[in-house]
Design a protein around this motif. Structure first.
Motif, mmCIF file in Angstrom:
data_model
loop_
_atom_site.group_PDB
_atom_site.id
_atom_site.type_symbol
_atom_site.label_atom_id
_atom_site.label_comp_id
_atom_site.label_asym_id
_atom_site.label_seq_id
_atom_site.Cartn_x
_atom_site.Cartn_y
_atom_site.Cartn_z
ATOM 1 N N ASP A 46 0.810 -1.205 0.000
ATOM 2 C CA ASP A 46 0.000 0.000 0.000
ATOM 3 C C ASP A 46 0.854 1.270 0.000
ATOM 4 O OD1 ASP A 46 -2.559 1.054 -0.235
ATOM 5 O OD2 ASP A 46 -2.654 1.571 1.900
ATOM 6 N N GLU A 47 2.108 1.156 -0.433
ATOM 7 C CA GLU A 47 2.975 2.320 -0.553
ATOM 8 C C GLU A 47 2.877 2.894 -1.953
ATOM 9 O OE1 GLU A 47 6.894 1.155 0.523
ATOM 10 O OE2 GLU A 47 6.418 0.877 2.639
ATOM 11 N N SER A 48 3.013 4.234 -2.047
ATOM 12 C CA SER A 48 2.857 4.920 -3.323
ATOM 13 C C SER A 48 4.197 5.401 -3.862
ATOM 14 C CB SER A 48 1.910 6.116 -3.174
ATOM 15 O OG SER A 48 0.614 5.692 -2.828
ATOM 16 N N ASP A 49 4.246 5.599 -5.154
ATOM 17 C CA ASP A 49 5.427 6.120 -5.822
ATOM 18 C C ASP A 49 4.956 6.874 -7.065
ATOM 19 O OD1 ASP A 49 8.017 6.703 -6.428
ATOM 20 O OD2 ASP A 49 8.667 4.649 -6.804
ATOM 21 N N THR A 50 5.885 7.498 -7.764
ATOM 22 C CA THR A 50 5.562 8.224 -8.983
ATOM 23 C C THR A 50 6.250 7.578 -10.170
ATOM 24 O OG1 THR A 50 5.312 10.320 -7.793
ATOM 25 C CG2 THR A 50 5.664 10.448 -10.165
ATOM 26 N N LEU A 51 5.486 7.295 -11.207
ATOM 27 C CA LEU A 51 6.036 6.769 -12.447
ATOM 28 C C LEU A 51 6.160 7.918 -13.436
ATOM 29 C CD1 LEU A 51 5.161 3.462 -14.205
ATOM 30 C CD2 LEU A 51 5.193 5.576 -15.522
ATOM 31 N N LYS A 52 7.331 8.043 -14.060
ATOM 32 C CA LYS A 52 7.597 9.153 -14.974
ATOM 33 C C LYS A 52 8.023 8.641 -16.336
ATOM 34 C CE LYS A 52 9.160 12.293 -11.283
ATOM 35 N NZ LYS A 52 10.261 13.184 -10.827
ATOM 36 N N PHE A 53 7.554 9.340 -17.392
ATOM 37 C CA PHE A 53 8.017 9.075 -18.742
ATOM 38 C C PHE A 53 9.183 10.005 -19.071
ATOM 39 C CE2 PHE A 53 3.457 7.784 -19.391
ATOM 40 C CZ PHE A 53 3.716 6.437 -19.546
ATOM 41 N N LYS A 54 10.190 9.466 -19.716
ATOM 42 C CA LYS A 54 11.337 10.263 -20.131
ATOM 43 C C LYS A 54 10.962 11.134 -21.327
ATOM 44 C CE LYS A 54 16.091 9.755 -21.847
ATOM 45 N NZ LYS A 54 17.146 8.771 -22.246
ATOM 46 N N ASP A 55 11.396 12.398 -21.306
ATOM 47 C CA ASP A 55 11.194 13.279 -22.454
ATOM 48 C C ASP A 55 11.927 12.703 -23.659
ATOM 49 O OD1 ASP A 55 9.944 14.863 -20.590
ATOM 50 O OD2 ASP A 55 11.536 16.373 -20.506
ATOM 51 N N SER A 56 11.282 12.716 -24.823
ATOM 52 C CA SER A 56 11.911 12.135 -26.015
ATOM 53 C C SER A 56 11.238 12.644 -27.287
ATOM 54 C CB SER A 56 11.853 10.605 -25.965
ATOM 55 O OG SER A 56 10.518 10.154 -26.020
ATOM 56 N N GLU A 57 11.808 12.231 -28.435
ATOM 57 C CA GLU A 57 11.262 12.627 -29.734
ATOM 58 C C GLU A 57 9.901 11.974 -29.972
ATOM 59 O OE1 GLU A 57 14.172 11.180 -29.283
ATOM 60 O OE2 GLU A 57 15.687 12.704 -29.750
ATOM 61 N N ALA A 58 9.099 12.619 -30.800
ATOM 62 C CA ALA A 58 7.798 12.081 -31.217
ATOM 63 C C ALA A 58 7.652 12.282 -32.723
ATOM 64 C CB ALA A 58 6.660 12.784 -30.475
ATOM 65 N N PHE A 59 6.994 11.334 -33.362
ATOM 66 C CA PHE A 59 6.799 11.383 -34.810
ATOM 67 C C PHE A 59 5.364 10.987 -35.122
ATOM 68 C CE2 PHE A 59 11.170 10.238 -33.878
ATOM 69 C CZ PHE A 59 11.886 11.157 -34.632
ATOM 70 N N GLY A 60 4.895 11.384 -36.304
ATOM 71 C CA GLY A 60 3.547 10.992 -36.682
ATOM 72 C C GLY A 60 3.097 11.659 -37.954
ATOM 73 N N VAL A 61 1.784 11.670 -38.152
ATOM 74 C CA VAL A 61 1.197 12.290 -39.331
ATOM 75 C C VAL A 61 -0.156 12.891 -38.953
ATOM 76 C CG1 VAL A 61 0.083 10.143 -40.078
ATOM 77 C CG2 VAL A 61 0.571 11.922 -41.760
ATOM 78 N N VAL A 62 -0.475 14.026 -39.564
ATOM 79 C CA VAL A 62 -1.749 14.695 -39.358
ATOM 80 C C VAL A 62 -2.437 14.837 -40.716
ATOM 81 C CG1 VAL A 62 -2.923 16.766 -38.544
ATOM 82 C CG2 VAL A 62 -0.868 15.982 -37.382
ATOM 83 N N MET A 63 -3.733 14.514 -40.757
ATOM 84 C CA MET A 63 -4.530 14.705 -41.973
ATOM 85 C C MET A 63 -5.643 15.693 -41.680
ATOM 86 S SD MET A 63 -4.857 10.800 -43.419
ATOM 87 C CE MET A 63 -5.587 11.387 -44.952
ATOM 88 N N ASN A 64 -5.834 16.632 -42.590
ATOM 89 C CA ASN A 64 -6.902 17.616 -42.450
ATOM 90 C C ASN A 64 -7.804 17.604 -43.671
ATOM 91 O OD1 ASN A 64 -4.427 19.302 -40.884
ATOM 92 N ND2 ASN A 64 -6.404 19.222 -39.854
ATOM 93 N N PHE A 65 -9.105 17.874 -43.440
ATOM 94 C CA PHE A 65 -10.115 17.902 -44.497
ATOM 95 C C PHE A 65 -10.912 19.190 -44.349
ATOM 96 C CE2 PHE A 65 -9.258 13.680 -42.924
ATOM 97 C CZ PHE A 65 -9.000 12.935 -44.072
ATOM 98 N N ASP A 66 -10.965 19.992 -45.409
ATOM 99 C CA ASP A 66 -11.725 21.243 -45.350
ATOM 100 C C ASP A 66 -13.195 20.969 -45.088
ATOM 101 O OD1 ASP A 66 -9.431 22.599 -45.896
ATOM 102 O OD2 ASP A 66 -9.937 23.100 -47.977
ATOM 103 N N LEU A 67 -13.797 21.755 -44.218
ATOM 104 C CA LEU A 67 -15.234 21.710 -43.983
ATOM 105 C C LEU A 67 -15.917 22.812 -44.779
ATOM 106 C CD1 LEU A 67 -15.210 21.097 -40.121
ATOM 107 C CD2 LEU A 67 -15.390 19.407 -41.956
ATOM 108 N N GLU A 68 -17.216 22.734 -44.868
ATOM 109 C CA GLU A 68 -17.960 23.712 -45.680
ATOM 110 C C GLU A 68 -17.824 25.121 -45.120
ATOM 111 O OE1 GLU A 68 -21.981 22.604 -46.199
ATOM 112 O OE2 GLU A 68 -21.539 20.734 -47.273
ATOM 113 N N GLU A 69 -17.791 25.241 -43.802
ATOM 114 C CA GLU A 69 -17.672 26.561 -43.189
ATOM 115 C C GLU A 69 -16.225 27.031 -43.265
ATOM 116 O OE1 GLU A 69 -18.673 28.809 -38.948
ATOM 117 O OE2 GLU A 69 -19.349 26.761 -39.321
ATOM 118 N N ALA A 70 -16.000 28.217 -43.776
ATOM 119 C CA ALA A 70 -14.650 28.754 -43.937
ATOM 120 C C ALA A 70 -13.928 28.840 -42.601
ATOM 121 C CB ALA A 70 -14.718 30.140 -44.584
#
Length: 208
Positions: A46-70
């Protein structure tokens, strides 16, 4: 990964089907993701601790689609980060206080340009799922709901090519009491409602 790929293809199909006449942007990106920590609890002591993620690079892709409203676009975001999750004194695996983790995000939402155009400054909001995939592969994967909000700028280089800059805040919801990266006998549990990260990225968007 097959489930994520299937979801990605389904979302692409839905987005293109609903916006068949709209122009589309595809923007691979590279960036840096920071932060990400949450409380964990040892079920036996029942003891607590903190889990941390190391800062690092990120990669990916974004797709956009125009909507009717400007000034509005639908957005499909897929991101990937390879990092390490570590604690100070809670064994995550046998004889180890850290675990290599690949974090995937698949999210859908939209962009809003205050100027009513599809270039310049914008704000964004997307929601979807985060997949936490620890290594070695024998450990349990986790899928959690996630949301991201942010802003950025699109700079038109030509009629069909844009430079895109983003700053996103990502939040992943955790199930307090759920096991952490386990292989059947792990006693460490999530003891937090979620964790947040910040991602700065840049990429080139092809518009067609």
């Amino acid at each position: 990964m097959s489930a994520i790929v299937r979801c990605l293809l389904i979302l692409v199909f839905v987005a293109t089907a609903t916006q068949a006449r709209a122009e589309v942007e595809i923007a691979p990106f590279a960036g840096f993701r920071m932060g990400g920590e949450f409380s964990v609890n040892d079920r036996d002591t029942d003891e607590s601790d903190t889990l941390k993620f190391k800062d690092s690079e990120a990669f990916g892709v974004v797709m956009n689609f125009d909507l009717e409203e400007a000034g509005k676009q639908a957005e499909l975001y897929f991101g990937r980060q390879e990092t390490t999750a570590s604690t100070s004194d809670r064994l995550l695996t046998e004889n180890s206080y850290s675990v290599d983790v690949t974090i995937y995000q698949l999210q859908f939402g939209g962009l809003y340009f205050p100027g009513g155009r599809n270039t310049g400054g914008f704000v964004s909001g997307v929601l979807g799922v985060t997949r936490l995939e620890p290594k070695p592969s024998g450990l349990d994967d986790h899928h959690r709901a996630a949301i991201a909000i942010g802003g950025g700028y699109k700079l038109a280089l030509t009629d069909n090519l844009l430079a895109r800059f983003d700053l996103r805040g990502l939040y992943t919801v955790l199930d307090s009491g759920g096991a952490v990266f386990c292989d059947g006998g792990c006693a460490v549990r999530f003891d937090s409602s979620g964790y947040g990260q910040v991602e700065a990225s840049a990429g080139l968007a092809l518009r067609f």
